[in-house]
Design a protein around this motif. Structure first.
Motif, short mmCIF file in Angstrom:
data_model
loop_
_atom_site.label_atom_id
_atom_site.label_comp_id
_atom_site.label_asym_id
_atom_site.label_seq_id
_atom_site.Cartn_x
_atom_site.Cartn_y
_atom_site.Cartn_z
N UNK A 150 18.01 -1.39 -8.49
CA UNK A 150 18.99 -1.48 -7.40
C UNK A 150 18.37 -1.05 -6.08
N UNK A 151 17.55 0.01 -6.11
CA UNK A 151 16.93 0.50 -4.88
C UNK A 151 15.84 -0.44 -4.38
N UNK A 152 15.06 -1.00 -5.29
CA UNK A 152 13.93 -1.84 -4.90
C UNK A 152 14.36 -3.27 -4.62
N UNK A 153 15.25 -3.81 -5.44
CA UNK A 153 15.54 -5.24 -5.38
C UNK A 153 16.63 -5.65 -4.40
N UNK A 154 17.69 -4.87 -4.30
CA UNK A 154 18.85 -5.31 -3.54
C UNK A 154 18.92 -4.63 -2.17
N UNK A 155 19.88 -5.07 -1.38
CA UNK A 155 20.08 -4.53 -0.05
C UNK A 155 19.38 -5.36 1.01
N UNK A 156 19.52 -4.92 2.25
CA UNK A 156 18.85 -5.58 3.38
C UNK A 156 17.36 -5.31 3.29
N UNK A 157 16.52 -6.34 3.50
CA UNK A 157 15.06 -6.11 3.43
C UNK A 157 14.62 -4.95 4.30
N UNK A 158 13.72 -4.14 3.76
CA UNK A 158 13.28 -2.92 4.44
C UNK A 158 12.57 -3.24 5.76
N UNK A 185 0.80 -1.22 0.00
CA UNK A 185 0.00 0.00 0.00
C UNK A 185 0.84 1.28 0.00
N UNK A 186 1.93 1.24 -0.71
CA UNK A 186 2.72 2.44 -0.94
C UNK A 186 3.46 2.28 -2.27
N UNK A 187 3.64 3.41 -2.94
CA UNK A 187 4.41 3.40 -4.19
C UNK A 187 5.69 4.21 -4.06
N UNK A 188 6.03 4.63 -2.87
CA UNK A 188 7.26 5.39 -2.66
C UNK A 188 8.45 4.44 -2.67
N UNK A 189 9.45 4.77 -3.45
CA UNK A 189 10.60 3.88 -3.63
C UNK A 189 11.37 3.69 -2.33
N UNK A 190 11.41 4.71 -1.48
CA UNK A 190 12.26 4.65 -0.29
C UNK A 190 11.83 3.56 0.70
N UNK A 191 10.58 3.10 0.59
CA UNK A 191 10.12 2.06 1.52
C UNK A 191 10.44 0.65 1.04
N UNK A 192 10.93 0.51 -0.17
CA UNK A 192 11.21 -0.83 -0.72
C UNK A 192 12.72 -1.08 -0.74
N UNK A 193 13.08 -2.29 -0.37
CA UNK A 193 14.47 -2.71 -0.40
C UNK A 193 14.53 -4.21 -0.19
N UNK A 194 15.44 -4.88 -0.88
CA UNK A 194 15.66 -6.30 -0.66
C UNK A 194 14.54 -7.20 -1.15
N UNK A 195 13.83 -6.79 -2.22
CA UNK A 195 12.70 -7.59 -2.70
C UNK A 195 13.15 -8.92 -3.33
N UNK A 196 14.38 -9.00 -3.80
CA UNK A 196 14.84 -10.27 -4.38
C UNK A 196 14.99 -11.35 -3.31
N UNK A 197 15.12 -10.95 -2.05
CA UNK A 197 15.23 -11.92 -0.96
C UNK A 197 13.84 -12.42 -0.54
N UNK A 198 12.91 -11.48 -0.41
CA UNK A 198 11.58 -11.86 0.06
C UNK A 198 10.64 -12.30 -1.07
N UNK A 199 10.88 -11.85 -2.30
CA UNK A 199 10.04 -12.20 -3.46
C UNK A 199 10.93 -12.59 -4.63
#
Length: 480
Positions: free
Chosen positions: A426-434, A352-366
């Motif tokens: 890079x911002x949405x997919x990688x990094x530590x899960x948000x 329920x958000x489309x702001x990029x800053x809230x997404x991170x690490x989606x390749x780990x969880x999805x």
């Protein structure tokens, strides 16, 4: 086969009307079945097309008998250009129904009827060979699209966005109507094939061209007529965004290809420096604006402005490869942008958000979503073997042939395109899960079946582009 396409759409609408409104599952299944039948009929129509470049499957309908000089028989036909837009429209409509299966919770019957009406009108736009018929169908699409954005939009500003969309496109189309009246007053007919055999003097062509340009530039959209697009995309439901980006934006490019060069060759050459300048502005400004967006839908919306700038760059380059590039890129963009809008909507439905800053690490969880999203982002960045690469490569070839300065400037826009696409993933997919996202469920079967056909076609078109390019090229050469 053309009658079969329209018959399935008509019967589908009747079936939806007869089904009780409280039986939502039956309504959705019926709409999906009839749109799949329409897709099958469209594929059979494409298979029966013999590919010699001429208009085929011609059908004449007496619209207003007895007023022959003004309203003669309306002709419907397909050629190597329109046949692929028919398939794109028939493909995206059942996908819109699938992806909206759970997100539309009220007035379901009306929503599905609007989708079927839009598909019917689009099929008519891409097949009608009469300027008055084209204008009526072209304008008719505004009404169901206005309702889809204004009623089933996702946020509080949806009504404002729907009025933006309606009035921008409607006011621009008034100039097209004046141009059609002017054509009729000098030629005595609005039949497209008859008008192609006539030649008008230069000043008259310029006047008529400006009328068509103001309407089609808003639809494509070109800077500075693009203000309505990001707002409409952000507020529209996912089906509205898919139809808008996948097909409706292509009406502008289709109109330029269908009417500018065959009917108004002098004016098209006269105004080409201005349009090339606006195209470069769209490519560079659209790409730079995309880089600073923080909303996922706005990122894709502004990238559409940049990619459609490449379309007009190819159309007005005065070359065969430029026209081929424009058509191929419109088809490719219809697939890639539609799939990207679906992908970001899948994230929005979960969190329920489309702001990029809230997404991170989606390749780990999805992980499944991450793979499909990566392929879409790479295609949007025009990586080799993707369909966007073929269209943009040919468009840049045409740009360099037109002018070295234009080619270099457009190439800079392509570098920016790769930059914001990779940066987004890079911002949405990688990094530590948000830490803001507590649970990310991967794609279910329905969502996978919605995205996978688009991803498959994106790469098949890039690996086997000659299947489409040969058909398009034969049609363009024949019309030249």
């Amino acid at each position: 086969m053309l009658e079969l396409v329209f018959m399935f759409l008509f019967l589908g609408g009747i079936a939806l009307i007869l089904i009780p409104r409280d039986n939502s599952v039956r309504l959705k299944k019926a709409a999906l079945e009839w749109t799949l039948l329409t897709l099958t009929a469209t594929i059979l129509l494409c298979a029966s097309f013999d590919g010699d470049g001429q208009f085929q499957v011609i059908r004449k309908i007496e619209w207003i008998p007895g007023i022959e000089p003004v309203f003669g028989p309306v002709v419907f036909a397909v050629d190597g250009i329109s046949i692929f837009f028919l398939i794109l429209t028939a493909l995206l409509t059942p996908i819109c129904i699938l992806i909206s299966w759970n997100s539309i919770r009220f007035l379901i019957k009306e929503f599905l009827l609007c989708l079927l009406l839009i598909e019917t009108l689009l099929m008519g736009v891409f097949t009608v060979l009469d300027l008055v018929g084209f204008y009526i169908l072209f304008e008719g699409i505004l009404v169901p699209m206005f309702l889809i954005i204004g009623i089933w939009g996702s946020r509080e500003e949806k009504v404002q966005a729907s009025y933006y969309f309606f009035f921008y496109t409607f006011l621009g189309s008034v100039f097209m109507l004046l141009a059609i009246f002017t054509l009729y007053s000098h030629a005595g007919t609005t039949d497209y094939q008859a008008l192609c055999c006539l030649r008008f003097e230069g000043g008259l062509q310029c006047f008529i061209f400006l009328g068509f340009f103001l309407s089609l530039a808003i639809k494509i959209p070109k800077i500075p007529f693009h203000i309505w697009l990001p707002q409409a995309h952000v507020e529209a439901p996912v089906a509205g965004s898919v139809i808008l980006a996948g097909v409706l934006l292509k009406l502008g490019g289709y109109g330029f290809i269908r009417f500018s060069w065959p009917l108004l060759p002098y004016a098209s050459g006269y105004f080409s420096p201005l349009i090339q300048t606006l195209s470069l502005l769209a490519i560079i400004y659209g790409s730079l604006t995309t880089c600073r967006q923080v909303d996922l839908k706005r990122i894709i919306a502004y990238s559409s402005v940049a990619h459609m700038g490449l379309v007009t760059l190819g159309i007005f380059s005065h070359t065969i490869q430029g026209l081929v590039a424009a058509i191929f890129l419109m088809l490719a963009h219809g697939l890639v942008s539609s799939a990207l809008f679906i992908a970001v909507t899948l994230l929005y439905e979960r969190h329920h958000t489309r702001l990029v800053k809230y997404y991170r690490g989606m390749v780990i969880t999805m992980p499944l979503f991450g793979i499909l999203m990566l392929s879409l982002v790479l295609a949007n960045a025009s990586i080799p073997l993707s369909c966007n690469f073929i269209g943009e490569f040919l468009s840049l070839l045409a740009a360099f042939e037109y002018s070295y300065v234009v080619g270099v400037s457009a190439s800079f826009g392509m570098v920016l395109s790769a930059g914001y696409s990779i940066y987004l993933y890079n911002r949405v997919g990688f990094g530590v899960p948000s830490r803001y996202l507590h649970f990310s469920r991967d794609l279910n079967r329905r969502e996978f079946y919605t995205l996978f056909p688009l991803v498959l076609l994106i790469w098949l078109m890039g690996i086997f582009p000659f299947i489409i390019i040969d058909e398009i090229k034969s049609t363009i050469i024949f019309q030249e």
